[in-house]
Scaffold this active site. Structure first.
Site, mmCIF file in Angstrom:
data_model
loop_
_atom_site.group_PDB
_atom_site.id
_atom_site.type_symbol
_atom_site.label_atom_id
_atom_site.label_comp_id
_atom_site.label_asym_id
_atom_site.label_seq_id
_atom_site.Cartn_x
_atom_site.Cartn_y
_atom_site.Cartn_z
ATOM 1 N N LYS A 1 5.526 10.046 0.653
ATOM 2 C CA LYS A 1 6.138 9.497 1.875
ATOM 3 C C LYS A 1 7.007 8.266 1.617
ATOM 4 C CE LYS A 1 3.483 7.489 5.087
ATOM 5 N NZ LYS A 1 2.596 7.469 6.263
ATOM 6 N N LEU B 1 0.853 -1.193 0.000
ATOM 7 C CA LEU B 1 0.000 0.000 0.000
ATOM 8 C C LEU B 1 0.889 1.243 0.000
ATOM 9 C CD1 LEU B 1 -2.545 -1.111 2.739
ATOM 10 C CD2 LEU B 1 -2.987 -0.914 0.307
ATOM 11 N N TYR C 1 46.665 17.174 -7.671
ATOM 12 C CA TYR C 1 45.453 16.779 -8.380
ATOM 13 C C TYR C 1 45.847 15.851 -9.523
ATOM 14 C CZ TYR C 1 41.482 16.588 -11.446
ATOM 15 O OH TYR C 1 40.477 16.112 -12.243
ATOM 16 N N ARG D 1 1.848 14.299 6.950
ATOM 17 C CA ARG D 1 2.638 14.696 8.120
ATOM 18 C C ARG D 1 4.146 14.751 7.854
ATOM 19 N NH1 ARG D 1 -0.094 10.504 12.118
ATOM 20 N NH2 ARG D 1 -0.629 9.580 10.102
ATOM 21 N N ASN E 1 44.170 18.620 -16.809
ATOM 22 C CA ASN E 1 43.466 17.700 -17.710
ATOM 23 C C ASN E 1 42.375 18.379 -18.532
ATOM 24 O OD1 ASN E 1 41.953 18.152 -15.376
ATOM 25 N ND2 ASN E 1 40.926 16.187 -15.507
ATOM 26 N N GLY F 1 -5.137 0.284 15.232
ATOM 27 C CA GLY F 1 -6.338 -0.531 15.308
ATOM 28 C C GLY F 1 -6.152 -1.607 16.368
ATOM 29 N N GLY G 1 -0.984 6.653 -0.369
ATOM 30 C CA GLY G 1 -1.223 7.827 0.476
ATOM 31 C C GLY G 1 -0.181 8.912 0.267
HETATM 32 C C1 UD1 Z 1 -3.854 1.034 9.435
HETATM 33 C C2 UD1 Z 1 -4.871 0.032 9.968
HETATM 34 C C3 UD1 Z 1 -4.715 -0.079 11.477
HETATM 35 C C4 UD1 Z 1 -3.300 -0.482 11.841
HETATM 36 C C5 UD1 Z 1 -2.281 0.493 11.188
HETATM 37 C C6 UD1 Z 1 -0.891 -0.045 11.346
HETATM 38 C C7 UD1 Z 1 -6.824 0.242 8.506
HETATM 39 C C8 UD1 Z 1 -8.213 0.757 8.411
HETATM 40 N N1 UD1 Z 1 -6.203 0.484 9.665
HETATM 41 O O1 UD1 Z 1 -4.160 2.300 9.990
HETATM 42 O O2 UD1 Z 1 -5.614 -1.056 11.990
HETATM 43 O O3 UD1 Z 1 -3.132 -0.503 13.228
HETATM 44 O O4 UD1 Z 1 -2.529 0.621 9.772
HETATM 45 O O5 UD1 Z 1 0.076 0.877 10.899
HETATM 46 O O6 UD1 Z 1 -6.326 -0.348 7.586
HETATM 47 N N2 UD1 Z 1 -3.209 3.795 1.819
HETATM 48 C C9 UD1 Z 1 -3.519 3.637 0.499
HETATM 49 N N3 UD1 Z 1 -4.734 4.032 0.047
HETATM 50 C C10 UD1 Z 1 -5.669 4.564 0.865
HETATM 51 C C11 UD1 Z 1 -5.359 4.705 2.231
HETATM 52 C C12 UD1 Z 1 -4.132 4.297 2.684
HETATM 53 O O7 UD1 Z 1 -2.688 3.162 -0.290
HETATM 54 O O8 UD1 Z 1 -6.745 4.890 0.371
HETATM 55 C C13 UD1 Z 1 -1.908 3.345 2.302
HETATM 56 C C14 UD1 Z 1 -1.088 4.440 2.951
HETATM 57 O O9 UD1 Z 1 -0.277 5.094 1.970
HETATM 58 C C15 UD1 Z 1 -0.263 3.661 3.964
HETATM 59 C C16 UD1 Z 1 -1.159 2.471 4.325
HETATM 60 O O10 UD1 Z 1 -2.118 2.378 3.309
HETATM 61 O O11 UD1 Z 1 0.924 3.173 3.399
HETATM 62 C C17 UD1 Z 1 -1.846 2.601 5.687
HETATM 63 O O12 UD1 Z 1 -2.710 3.718 5.671
HETATM 64 P P1 UD1 Z 1 -2.907 4.652 6.932
HETATM 65 O O13 UD1 Z 1 -3.911 5.684 6.580
HETATM 66 O O14 UD1 Z 1 -1.590 5.095 7.433
HETATM 67 O O15 UD1 Z 1 -3.598 3.635 7.970
HETATM 68 P P2 UD1 Z 1 -3.506 3.729 9.529
HETATM 69 O O16 UD1 Z 1 -4.426 4.776 10.014
HETATM 70 O O17 UD1 Z 1 -2.088 3.813 9.934
HETATM 71 MG MG MG Z 2 -0.163 4.579 9.027
#
Ligand code: UD1
Ligand code: MG
Length: 450
Positions: free
Chosen positions: A21, A7, A362, A14, A382, A140, A10
């Protein structure tokens, strides 16, 4: 068959960055590369990276990995929505799907392998990594039945006060039976505080989901801001340096030393303080490096000493001494038993064995033979303002202090060049070259007084 989906869609708000990121670096590798690396031991048949924000940049950064497939998530509607985008791509795929967050770079390949093995041995519909954190805030929470099977995952912001007491958290690392996951993916709702499609909602519909606690919870650190990035770098450095110390390398003052994962070191290498070893660098046994050195993409033979110097894209053979204050770069190659010393820069040059370039020189685009003695302040000129030209200096030749070689020029073997010479023409073997104004003495001479 095993597929992995990372994944990475995002933005990483931050981080406060123009860079997405997952392209931020942790040492020599980006976060997403580290996530890909964590699958090294399980060797997936398919590798899919889900991209969205600045997806083109991520594609470009990973285009050296031909096995990676990119899946676009045009709108980031949640982690569940991201995984839904895989459905057309994995239409004819049967097997397991490993899901990793692109911002979790410290996961060990061994941990991923253990999770996949347990998942397959138990024939689970899903297996996920969990940890009991002293401070579980933001993660979570994972709820299990009496047999340790997962019943639900509830996001921190959706938990009530009692549920928040649960310290077992979801690491965001999962292995799914793809057929079973695909069946339930269309059921996801946005019935939560963020009104997003949560991947974790699938656990409301799947049976036989096993939670697996990680032993070392530093592995599951997610990177959301630059403080977490630097904390993760420190953990990674600690791992790398501990491993090298256990393998027979002495590191004096490890806090001031950084070593990229890609670096290889022999036994009895001694690394002194303020030394940084980067990229594709190999240092053979018995070398003493530092204090205060930067060595990048370079190969060092055995028993070399380097002191207060910078060595980049270069190769040095055994028993040579470098520094203090030397700079080797751009394909410098040194033979055995050489000495390169104080304030010497060597660029794109090949130097033979037992050759000394000890002070203030050099040497660029040059080829020097064996046992050459380069006098203090010798310069290869050179560059004519447009092009670079080569200088060749034969075996056993001695260049006088402050001599300049105006390239292209070839100096033979066993030549002596007089100090202060500006050499513009080739010099044959066994000769003396002097190219400077003859000294004149005017006797009984006095400055006129005013
Ligand atoms: C998620 C989990 C949470 C867990 C945590 C661990 C869910 C709903 N929650 O939360 O239970 O404890 O990770 O770190 O999954 N991303 C996408 N597309 C999107 C949204 C997110 O690709 O539409 C990617 C982000 O770039 C990131 C990853 O998914 O790499 C996690 O997304 P993030 O929003 O950080 O989830 P958390 O709130 O951390
Ligand atoms: Mg996260």
């Amino acid at each position: 068959m095993l597929a992995v989906a990372i994944l990475a869609a995002g933005k990483g708000t931050r981080m406060k960055s123009k860079l997405p990121k997952v392209l931020h670096l942790l040492g020599s590798k980006s976060l997403v590369e580290k996530a890909i690396d964590s699958c090294n031991l399980v060797q997936p048949d398919r590798q899919l990276v889900i991209i969205g924000y600045e997806g083109k940049q991520i594609e470009n950064a990973l285009n050296y990995l031909p096995q990676v497939e990119f899946v676009e998530q045009t709108e980031q509607l949640g982690t569940g929505h991201a995984i839904q985008q895989l459905i057309p791509h994995l239409d004819d795929f049967s097997g397991d799907l490993l899901v990793l967050n692109g911002d979790v770079p410290l996961l060990r390949p061994e941990t991923v392998q253990k999770m996949v093995t347990i998942h397959q041995e138990n024939n689970n519909s899903a297996t996920l990594l969990t940890a009991n954190l002293p401070n579980p805030q933001g993660y979570g929470r994972v709820f299990c039945d009496e047999n340790n099977f997962v019943t639900a995952i509830i996001e921190d912001r959706d938990c009530n006060a009692t549920q928040k007491q649960n310290k077992r958290i979801n690491a965001g690392v999962y292995c799914f039976n793809w057929q079973k996951l695909r069946e339930v993916l269309p059921k996801l709702s946005t019935n939560n505080d963020q009104q997003e499609y949560y991947l974790t909602e699938v656990f409301d519909y799947l049976d036989q989901v096993m939670a697996l606690d990680v032993d070392d919870y530093s592995e599951i650190n997610g990177i959301n801001d630059r403080r977490q990035l630097s904390a993760a770098y420190e953990i990674l450095q600690q791992r790398i340096k501990d491993a090298w110390m256990m393998a027979g390398v002495t590191i004096i003052d490890p806090h001031s030393v950084t070593i990229d994962e890609s670096v290889k070191l022999g036994i009895d290498v001694i690394i002194e303080p303020q030394t940084h070893l980067r990229g594709n660098t190999t240092i053979a046994s018995g070398c003493k490096i530092g204090p205060n050195c930067l060595i990048e993409n370079s190969q060092l033979g055995e028993n070399i000493n380097v002191l207060y110097s910078v060595i980049i894209d270069s190769k040095i053979s055994s028993n040579s001494k470098i520094g203090p204050y030397a700079h080797l770069r751009g394909g410098a190659q040194l033979g055995e038993n050489c000495r390169v010393g104080n304030f010497v820069e060597i660029k794109k040059s090949t130097i033979g064995h037992k050759t000394n370039i000890a002070h203030l020189s050099y040497i660029g685009d040059a080829t020097l033979g064996n046992q050459v003695n380069v006098g203090a302040g010798t310069i290869t000129a050179n560059y004519d303002g447009v092009k670079k030209h080569p200088t060749i200096i034969g075996h056993r030749t001695k260049t006088g202090s402050n001599s300049v070689f105006v390239a292209p020029v070839t100096i033979g073997e066993d030549v002596t060049v007089a100090a202060g010479s500006v050499i513009t023409h080739d010099v044959p073997n066994n000769s003396l070259a002097i190219a400077r104004e003859k000294q004149r003495i005017i006797e009984n001479w006095k400055m006129k007084s005013k």
